[in-house]
Design a protein around this motif. Structure first.
Motif, PDB file in Angstrom:
ATOM      1  N   MET A 121       0.836  -1.202   0.000  1.00 29.16           N
ATOM      2  CA  MET A 121       0.000   0.000   0.000  1.00 29.16           C
ATOM      3  C   MET A 121       0.875   1.258   0.000  1.00 29.16           C
ATOM      4  O   MET A 121       1.895   1.317   0.689  1.00 29.16           O
ATOM      5  CB  MET A 121      -0.935   0.008   1.204  1.00 29.16           C
ATOM      6  CG  MET A 121      -1.848  -1.203   1.297  1.00 29.16           C
ATOM      7  SD  MET A 121      -2.880  -1.461  -0.177  1.00 29.16           S
ATOM      8  CE  MET A 121      -4.002  -0.063  -0.019  1.00 29.16           C
ATOM      9  N   GLN A 122       0.452   2.242  -0.793  1.00 25.18           N
ATOM     10  CA  GLN A 122       1.195   3.502  -0.847  1.00 25.18           C
ATOM     11  C   GLN A 122       0.212   4.671  -0.834  1.00 25.18           C
ATOM     12  O   GLN A 122      -0.809   4.649  -1.527  1.00 25.18           O
ATOM     13  CB  GLN A 122       2.058   3.589  -2.098  1.00 25.18           C
ATOM     14  CG  GLN A 122       2.882   4.889  -2.172  1.00 25.18           C
ATOM     15  CD  GLN A 122       3.770   4.959  -3.398  1.00 25.18           C
ATOM     16  OE1 GLN A 122       3.523   4.291  -4.395  1.00 25.18           O
ATOM     17  NE2 GLN A 122       4.820   5.771  -3.342  1.00 25.18           N
ATOM     18  N   THR A 123       0.525   5.693  -0.042  1.00 26.22           N
ATOM     19  CA  THR A 123      -0.267   6.918   0.013  1.00 26.22           C
ATOM     20  C   THR A 123       0.432   7.986  -0.823  1.00 26.22           C
ATOM     21  O   THR A 123       1.630   8.211  -0.678  1.00 26.22           O
ATOM     22  CB  THR A 123      -0.429   7.405   1.458  1.00 26.22           C
ATOM     23  OG1 THR A 123      -1.110   6.407   2.214  1.00 26.22           O
ATOM     24  CG2 THR A 123      -1.232   8.695   1.509  1.00 26.22           C
ATOM     25  N   ARG A 124      -0.323   8.637  -1.684  1.00 26.19           N
ATOM     26  CA  ARG A 124       0.232   9.629  -2.600  1.00 26.19           C
ATOM     27  C   ARG A 124      -0.794  10.720  -2.850  1.00 26.19           C
ATOM     28  O   ARG A 124      -1.971  10.586  -2.495  1.00 26.19           O
ATOM     29  CB  ARG A 124       0.604   8.962  -3.927  1.00 26.19           C
ATOM     30  CG  ARG A 124      -0.585   8.275  -4.589  1.00 26.19           C
ATOM     31  CD  ARG A 124      -0.294   7.800  -5.989  1.00 26.19           C
ATOM     32  NE  ARG A 124      -1.383   7.009  -6.543  1.00 26.19           N
ATOM     33  CZ  ARG A 124      -2.484   7.527  -7.080  1.00 26.19           C
ATOM     34  NH1 ARG A 124      -2.634   8.836  -7.129  1.00 26.19           N
ATOM     35  NH2 ARG A 124      -3.436   6.737  -7.559  1.00 26.19           N
ATOM     36  N   PRO A 125      -0.400  11.845  -3.507  1.00 26.94           N
ATOM     37  CA  PRO A 125      -1.382  12.879  -3.894  1.00 26.94           C
ATOM     38  C   PRO A 125      -2.227  12.395  -5.068  1.00 26.94           C
ATOM     39  O   PRO A 125      -1.873  11.464  -5.777  1.00 26.94           O
ATOM     40  CB  PRO A 125      -0.504  14.069  -4.297  1.00 26.94           C
ATOM     41  CG  PRO A 125       0.866  13.764  -3.798  1.00 26.94           C
ATOM     42  CD  PRO A 125       0.977  12.272  -3.751  1.00 26.94           C
ATOM     43  N   LEU A 126      -3.346  13.076  -5.280  1.00 28.48           N
ATOM     44  CA  LEU A 126      -4.156  12.819  -6.468  1.00 28.48           C
ATOM     45  C   LEU A 126      -3.390  13.249  -7.718  1.00 28.48           C
ATOM     46  O   LEU A 126      -2.592  14.198  -7.683  1.00 28.48           O
ATOM     47  CB  LEU A 126      -5.476  13.593  -6.397  1.00 28.48           C
ATOM     48  CG  LEU A 126      -6.500  13.120  -5.362  1.00 28.48           C
ATOM     49  CD1 LEU A 126      -7.620  14.145  -5.234  1.00 28.48           C
ATOM     50  CD2 LEU A 126      -7.072  11.766  -5.744  1.00 28.48           C
ATOM     51  N   GLN A 127      -3.662  12.553  -8.808  1.00 29.85           N
ATOM     52  CA  GLN A 127      -3.029  12.878 -10.083  1.00 29.85           C
ATOM     53  C   GLN A 127      -3.403  14.299 -10.499  1.00 29.85           C
ATOM     54  O   GLN A 127      -4.559  14.698 -10.455  1.00 29.85           O
ATOM     55  CB  GLN A 127      -3.494  11.876 -11.133  1.00 29.85           C
ATOM     56  CG  GLN A 127      -2.824  11.999 -12.480  1.00 29.85           C
ATOM     57  CD  GLN A 127      -3.258  10.886 -13.413  1.00 29.85           C
ATOM     58  OE1 GLN A 127      -3.958   9.967 -13.014  1.00 29.85           O
ATOM     59  NE2 GLN A 127      -2.841  10.955 -14.655  1.00 29.85           N
ATOM     60  N   GLY A 128      -2.400  15.105 -10.878  1.00 28.85           N
ATOM     61  CA  GLY A 128      -2.641  16.464 -11.351  1.00 28.85           C
ATOM     62  C   GLY A 128      -2.662  17.527 -10.271  1.00 28.85           C
ATOM     63  O   GLY A 128      -2.788  18.711 -10.580  1.00 28.85           O
ATOM     64  N   GLN A 129      -2.529  17.119  -8.988  1.00 29.64           N
ATOM     65  CA  GLN A 129      -2.624  18.081  -7.890  1.00 29.64           C
ATOM     66  C   GLN A 129      -1.255  18.618  -7.498  1.00 29.64           C
ATOM     67  O   GLN A 129      -0.356  17.861  -7.136  1.00 29.64           O
ATOM     68  CB  GLN A 129      -3.289  17.426  -6.674  1.00 29.64           C
ATOM     69  CG  GLN A 129      -3.367  18.338  -5.453  1.00 29.64           C
ATOM     70  CD  GLN A 129      -2.362  17.955  -4.383  1.00 29.64           C
ATOM     71  OE1 GLN A 129      -2.333  16.823  -3.932  1.00 29.64           O
ATOM     72  NE2 GLN A 129      -1.519  18.898  -3.990  1.00 29.64           N
ATOM     73  N   SER A 130      -1.091  19.947  -7.603  1.00 29.18           N
ATOM     74  CA  SER A 130       0.131  20.620  -7.144  1.00 29.18           C
ATOM     75  C   SER A 130      -0.085  21.128  -5.732  1.00 29.18           C
ATOM     76  O   SER A 130      -1.138  21.711  -5.429  1.00 29.18           O
ATOM     77  CB  SER A 130       0.479  21.800  -8.057  1.00 29.18           C
ATOM     78  OG  SER A 130       0.729  21.373  -9.371  1.00 29.18           O
ATOM     79  N   LYS A 131       0.897  20.950  -4.881  1.00 31.28           N
ATOM     80  CA  LYS A 131       0.751  21.417  -3.503  1.00 31.28           C
ATOM     81  C   LYS A 131       0.719  22.936  -3.438  1.00 31.28           C
ATOM     82  O   LYS A 131      -0.022  23.519  -2.638  1.00 31.28           O
ATOM     83  CB  LYS A 131       1.890  20.863  -2.650  1.00 31.28           C
ATOM     84  CG  LYS A 131       1.794  21.216  -1.172  1.00 31.28           C
ATOM     85  CD  LYS A 131       2.621  20.294  -0.297  1.00 31.28           C
ATOM     86  CE  LYS A 131       1.971  18.937  -0.186  1.00 31.28           C
ATOM     87  NZ  LYS A 131       2.632  18.071   0.826  1.00 31.28           N
ATOM     88  N   ASN A 132       1.512  23.589  -4.283  1.00 35.45           N
ATOM     89  CA  ASN A 132       1.590  25.052  -4.257  1.00 35.45           C
ATOM     90  C   ASN A 132       1.408  25.615  -5.665  1.00 35.45           C
ATOM     91  O   ASN A 132       2.098  25.199  -6.603  1.00 35.45           O
ATOM     92  CB  ASN A 132       2.946  25.502  -3.719  1.00 35.45           C
ATOM     93  CG  ASN A 132       3.220  24.990  -2.320  1.00 35.45           C
ATOM     94  OD1 ASN A 132       2.649  25.463  -1.358  1.00 35.45           O
ATOM     95  ND2 ASN A 132       4.103  23.994  -2.212  1.00 35.45           N
ATOM     96  N   ILE A 133       0.481  26.546  -5.820  1.00 38.32           N
ATOM     97  CA  ILE A 133       0.345  27.307  -7.067  1.00 38.32           C
ATOM     98  C   ILE A 133       0.118  28.774  -6.709  1.00 38.32           C
ATOM     99  O   ILE A 133      -0.411  29.094  -5.632  1.00 38.32           O
ATOM    100  CB  ILE A 133      -0.804  26.800  -7.966  1.00 38.32           C
ATOM    101  CG1 ILE A 133      -2.151  26.909  -7.239  1.00 38.32           C
ATOM    102  CG2 ILE A 133      -0.568  25.371  -8.404  1.00 38.32           C
ATOM    103  CD1 ILE A 133      -3.326  26.556  -8.143  1.00 38.32           C
ATOM    104  N   GLY A 134       0.522  29.664  -7.586  1.00 37.82           N
ATOM    105  CA  GLY A 134       0.349  31.078  -7.291  1.00 37.82           C
ATOM    106  C   GLY A 134       0.519  31.957  -8.506  1.00 37.82           C
ATOM    107  O   GLY A 134       1.065  31.543  -9.540  1.00 37.82           O
ATOM    108  N   ASN A 135       0.028  33.194  -8.390  1.00 32.25           N
ATOM    109  CA  ASN A 135       0.117  34.207  -9.440  1.00 32.25           C
ATOM    110  C   ASN A 135       0.492  35.539  -8.809  1.00 32.25           C
ATOM    111  O   ASN A 135       0.013  35.873  -7.713  1.00 32.25           O
ATOM    112  CB  ASN A 135      -1.229  34.407 -10.138  1.00 32.25           C
ATOM    113  CG  ASN A 135      -1.604  33.249 -11.036  1.00 32.25           C
ATOM    114  OD1 ASN A 135      -1.311  33.263 -12.213  1.00 32.25           O
ATOM    115  ND2 ASN A 135      -2.262  32.245 -10.485  1.00 32.25           N
ATOM    116  N   VAL A 136       1.298  36.292  -9.515  1.00 29.16           N
ATOM    117  CA  VAL A 136       1.567  37.684  -9.147  1.00 29.16           C
ATOM    118  C   VAL A 136       1.541  38.513 -10.420  1.00 29.16           C
ATOM    119  O   VAL A 136       2.246  38.187 -11.389  1.00 29.16           O
ATOM    120  CB  VAL A 136       2.931  37.850  -8.447  1.00 29.16           C
ATOM    121  CG1 VAL A 136       3.197  39.327  -8.156  1.00 29.16           C
ATOM    122  CG2 VAL A 136       2.984  37.061  -7.148  1.00 29.16           C
ATOM    123  N   SER A 137       0.723  39.565 -10.431  1.00 28.28           N
ATOM    124  CA  SER A 137       0.667  40.485 -11.574  1.00 28.28           C
ATOM    125  C   SER A 137       0.907  41.897 -11.079  1.00 28.28           C
ATOM    126  O   SER A 137       0.235  42.361 -10.141  1.00 28.28           O
ATOM    127  CB  SER A 137      -0.692  40.402 -12.277  1.00 28.28           C
ATOM    128  OG  SER A 137      -0.885  39.143 -12.861  1.00 28.28           O
TER     129      SER A 137
END
Length: 924
Positions: free
Chosen positions: A795-811
């Motif tokens: 058994m292995q625990t992992r994140p969901l496919q496609g999920q980034s822990k950190n995302i961000g924007n600065v404009s």
């Protein structure tokens, strides 16, 4: 010492003169709403001298006059559709006079009819008000924000929304949204609140790169649902609000040209895409035996050029003098050229120790032309204040011509040194035409003061046609060091021609009623209604193989000089990708809404019934070739909004949602995306996904454009679906991608969304932290004590496919109404995430974290003309994949390029380089 004293005296004198005069500053706001008026003109005029100045208010409605001589002044503010306002002041030397001006909106009273200005639906102020007043958690992006952004497609706009990252296509452009770590299968797409079908050849999610950004009035991202909304949106829903008829006659036009940096370094390769639109079998019947004459070599004839991209847009609309009839038409056309230089490693798992192994390396060169067309027309008629009818139609077309050249070097067979090994050459030409048609007739009627109804009749169709995807395979002997193609060694393996076409037709009806009685001195709104959708989906697939005759041919300078013989003359009518699929969805709901004090409560229950059935062309002996699924879902929701003040809200909500499997995922096919690194197979046993979703958000709107949104979310997901790499045969070549259910998962995190403007400058930033967990069974390969190769589950625990822990924007933004200048620098950060799930422990393939930088500038040139520049991917950010395991050089015969001992195993790198666009805009 004397020099120092002299300098000190001069500085003191200069400073004294600088502060001898005064400052006049303040704000200009709407008298009724107190919202800042951006770009209002403020004049100051001395009552005794000729001194006068003018300035425009900034993004926060503020203005400042510096170095104003002492005296008596009149301060006046003017703004379109508002009455002028002025004040008199007396300014003394060194004083700072603060003058706040409140303007009243104009109105024309004609006896009993009052005609007022219609709020601009595409303005930033409207987007902020929608976020503040909505019944659910949402983010909105206005047409104005989109216009001055670096983006020309809706998909690229999505990456700037709080909590959203994107999945990109092979040309580097954004294609699908990932909302709060929930990938594209959990997202639904709406046009004006109505769900639309997808032209995607595999799934029900809609590729957002088909939508040009300049035909929409507003982009809304729903992160929670109410009972009146369709429930298949666990991650959220994207609503494209198309342009509406303005009160006054309006014309907007736009013309631009662009270039991709990658074609400074190499030529763009195009091919002759004239070919039969349908396969020989479809044109002539299932009994037809194809001949060599049915296949053209046009797809292998190439030309090189230095292409220039072009963009054109036109919007015309307005209302009649009595404001009853409104008509609008919008057209957008984009012809863009993109490239991609890619390196990809095939990977395996060592049967002795479960360590990753690289088996081959492939160099890929993509050349992609995209022709994107969007047409939107709308007419609405207001019979009176209680009855209105709308008719709108939209047509979207994305035609993509792609030429790909790939050279695949075997890292085992014949490898004698760096850059040396057995090589296969693959030349592929494809043309894909995706289309969406949507027509909606909608009515709104108020029967009495307490009872109203609305209805919609919808016809939508989406289709994709890939006529003659042509592939030419060539193999070589073992090449000398440093060479990739040696013509004297080239041997023809054959050709493959694929025709693929799918269509998705929806007929839907919506009916809603609202009744607002007073119960215990409280106005309560009861809403109830339902919808019904009948969906028919068809898929046609034919694949023909041509083999070289004689088999010993080498590649000729012109492909016509080589001779081929058709191998399977009847095509592939028995392939499971020839199928018909029908889906019927019926839903009804009951919803209540009321306010007690500062608390708004909205809730209710929605019930959805789904019936699916399919029939494929595969043999009846194949499991799942026909299928039928039927299920009910009862979906409650409840939401509270506490109005802390006129500018602050606190929200808490819960809703239950679902996600239905894609048609392509259910039918038992083998084949799929030619760009996929593994063969895709179907899964008739796939179950739908259900989820419980919780949201909490604090909202603060201090000014018209400023905002602070702080939220947290939690999702419990039952039977999440992911594409996983499976080994069906147990052999080294038996790997496939298959959609499967994976137990129970959780997804939680928080969002921060911040916007602040100070006079002409602004900053817009957001950050989202997401953590998801799912525990599944994996395999560990090893050699047991007896020396036998075997494997065990773990058994292995992992994140969901496609999920980034950190995302961000600065404009970083700059806007000057006086000079007509808009500019922004936009940065997007996407953290690492799982790209492909492996069946083996610790061998998932991850996409590396990336940072993208884009810039846009728009400047008023004269009267109604504006010039603009958009530049994207200035950092030349690549798409990169890796295994989070160290590379072991002992796993291959010789050292391998791109791989570094002790570092993560390199899997793939795509480079797209920068793109530029320069244009002219006309606004009336």
């Amino acid at each position: 010492m004397k020099r120092t004293l002299t300098l000190f005296f001069l500085l003191t004198l200069i400073t004294g003169f600088a502060f001898a005069n005064g400052i006049i500053k303040g704000t200009v706001t709407d008298k009724k709403t107190a919202e800042p008026l951006i770009g209002a003109t403020v004049h100051i005029k001395s009552k005794k001298t000729d001194f006068k100045q003018s300035i425009s208010t900034g993004l926060d409605g503020s203005y400042t006059f510096k170095n104003v001589p002492a005296g008596e002044y009149e301060v006046e503010a003017k703004y379109i559709s508002y009455k002028d306002e002025d004040k008199n002041i007396t300014l003394k030397d060194g004083d700072v006079a603060i003058v706040r001006l409140q303007l009243e909106a104009k109105g024309s009273e004609l006896k009993e009819v009052v005609v007022g200005a219609k709020a601009a639906g595409g303005s930033d102020q409207t987007a902020r008000r929608i976020e503040q007043r909505s019944d659910q958690v949402l983010n909105a992006v206005s047409a104005k924000t989109i216009e001055i952004s670096p983006d020309i497609t809706v998909a690229n706009v999505m990456q700037r929304v709080s909590g959203v990252s994107v999945e990109r296509s092979s040309n580097g452009e954004a294609q699908y949204p990932i909302i709060r770590g929930m990938e594209k299968r959990y997202i639904s797409t709406l046009i004006n609140g109505v769900k639309i079908p997808s032209p995607d050849n595999k799934n029900r999610y809609v590729p957002l790169d088909i939508f040009p950004a300049d035909i929409i009035d507003r982009l809304e991202v729903y992160k929670s649902l109410t009972p009146s909304m369709e429930a298949d949106a666990i991650g959220g829903a994207v609503n494209l609000v198309l342009k509406d008829a303005p009160d006054d006659f309006t014309v907007n036009a736009n013309l631009a040209a662009g270039y991709s940096q990658i074609f400074f370094d190499r030529d763009f390769v195009s091919f002759n895409h004239s070919s039969a639109n349908s396969s020989p079998r479809i044109m002539n019947g299932n009994d037809y035996l194809a001949t060599n004459a049915d296949f053209s070599n046009n797809r292998f004839k190439t030309n090189t050029s230095k292409p220039v991209s072009s963009v054109f847009g036109l919007t015309i609309g307005g209302r009649t003098a009595d404001k009853k009839l409104g008509v609008l038409g919008a057209l957008s056309y984009q012809n863009t050229y993109r490239g991609n230089n890619s390196v990809y490693f095939g990977t395996d798992v060592d049967r002795n120790n479960n360590e990753p192994v690289v088996s081959d390396v492939e160099s890929r060169t993509y050349n992609i032309q995209q022709q994107r067309t969007g047409v939107h027309t709308k007419a609405d008629y207001k019979f009176d204040s209680n009855n209105k009818i709308d008719l709108y139609a939209a047509y979207l077309n994305l035609t993509q011509n792609q030429y790909r050249l790939a050279s695949d070097t075997d890292l085992v067979l014949g490898r004698t040194g760096m850059g040396v090994g057995r090589v296969k050459i693959n030349q592929r030409s494809s043309r894909i035409v995706q289309q969406i048609y949507n027509t909606t007739l909608k009515g709104n009627h108020r029967i009495t003061d307490k009872f109203r109804t609305d209805w919609s009749l919808v016809y939508s169709k989406a289709e994709a046609n890939e006529p003659d995807r042509a592939t030419l395979d060539i193999s070589t002997g073992v090449l000398p060091s440093g060479q990739v193609i040696a013509p004297t060694f080239d041997a023809l393996n054959g050709q493959q021609h694929v025709w693929a076409k799918n269509s998705d037709r929806d007929k839907a009806a919506y009916l809603n009623f609202a009744y607002t009685p007073k119960i215990l001195s409280t106005d309560v709104e009861f809403t109830f209604g339902g919808m019904y959708r009948d969906k028919d989906r068809t898929s046609i697939y034919d694949s023909y193989s041509l083999r070289p005759v004689p088999s010993t041919q080498t590649v000729a300078p012109a492909i016509e000089s080589n001779t081929f013989q058709i191998f399977n003359t009847q095509g592939t009518s028995d392939d499971a990708l020839n199928y018909v699929f029908n889906e019927k969805v019926g839903a009804y709901y009951g919803q209540f809404k009321f306010n007690i004090g500062k608390v708004q409560t909205i809730g209710g229950i929605r019930t959805e019934y789904t019936r699916q059935g399919w029939q494929t062309g595969a043999s009846q002996k194949l499991a799942g070739t026909t299928g039928h699924i039927e299920y009910y879902d009862v979906l409650p929701s409840l939401a509270f909004k506490y109005k802390i003040s006129d500018k602050q809200n606190l929200r808490a909500s819960y809703y239950s949602g679902i996600s239905r499997p894609g048609f392509y995922e259910l039918v038992p096919h083998t084949g799929g995306d030619p760009d996929a690194d593994y063969t895709e197979i179907g899964n008739p046993n796939l179950k739908r996904v259900t989820a419980d979703n919780y949201d909490l958000r604090y909202e603060f709107f201090p000014k018209a454009l400023d905002q602070l949104l702080v939220g947290a979310f939690y999702k419990q997901i039952n039977n999440p679906i992911e594409f996983a790499i499976t080994n069906n045969t147990g052999g080294a070549t038996g790997y496939s991608l298959q959609a499967s259910n994976f137990g129970t998962g959780t997804n939680y995190g928080f969002e921060l969304d911040f916007t602040k403007y100070i006079h002409n400058f602004g900053i817009r930033a957001n950050y989202t932290y997401t953590d998801s967990k799912i525990t599944t069974s994996k395999y560990v390969r090893y050699r047991d004590a007896g020396g036998f190769l075997t494997q065990r589950p773990e058994m292995q625990t992992r994140p969901l496919q496609g999920q980034s822990k950190n995302i961000g924007n600065v404009s970083l933004l700059y806007k000057s109404a006086k000079t007509g200048l808009d500019a922004q620098i936009a940065l997007v950060y996407t953290g690492s995430r799982i790209n492909s799930v492996s069946p083996y422990l610790d061998n998932d393939i991850w996409q590396k974290a990336s940072t993208q930088l884009d810039v846009s500038v728009e400047k008023k040139l004269f009267r109604h003309f504006y010039g603009y520049v958009k530049a994207a991917n200035l950092l030349n950010t690549p798409f990169e994949l890796e295994l989070h395991r160290p590379y072991n050089p002992a796993s291959t015969v010789l050292p391998v390029e791109y791989e570094t001992p002790g570092k993560n195993v390199f899997v793939r790198r795509d480079r797209y380089e920068q793109t530029y666009l320069i244009g002219l805009r006309f606004k009336l």
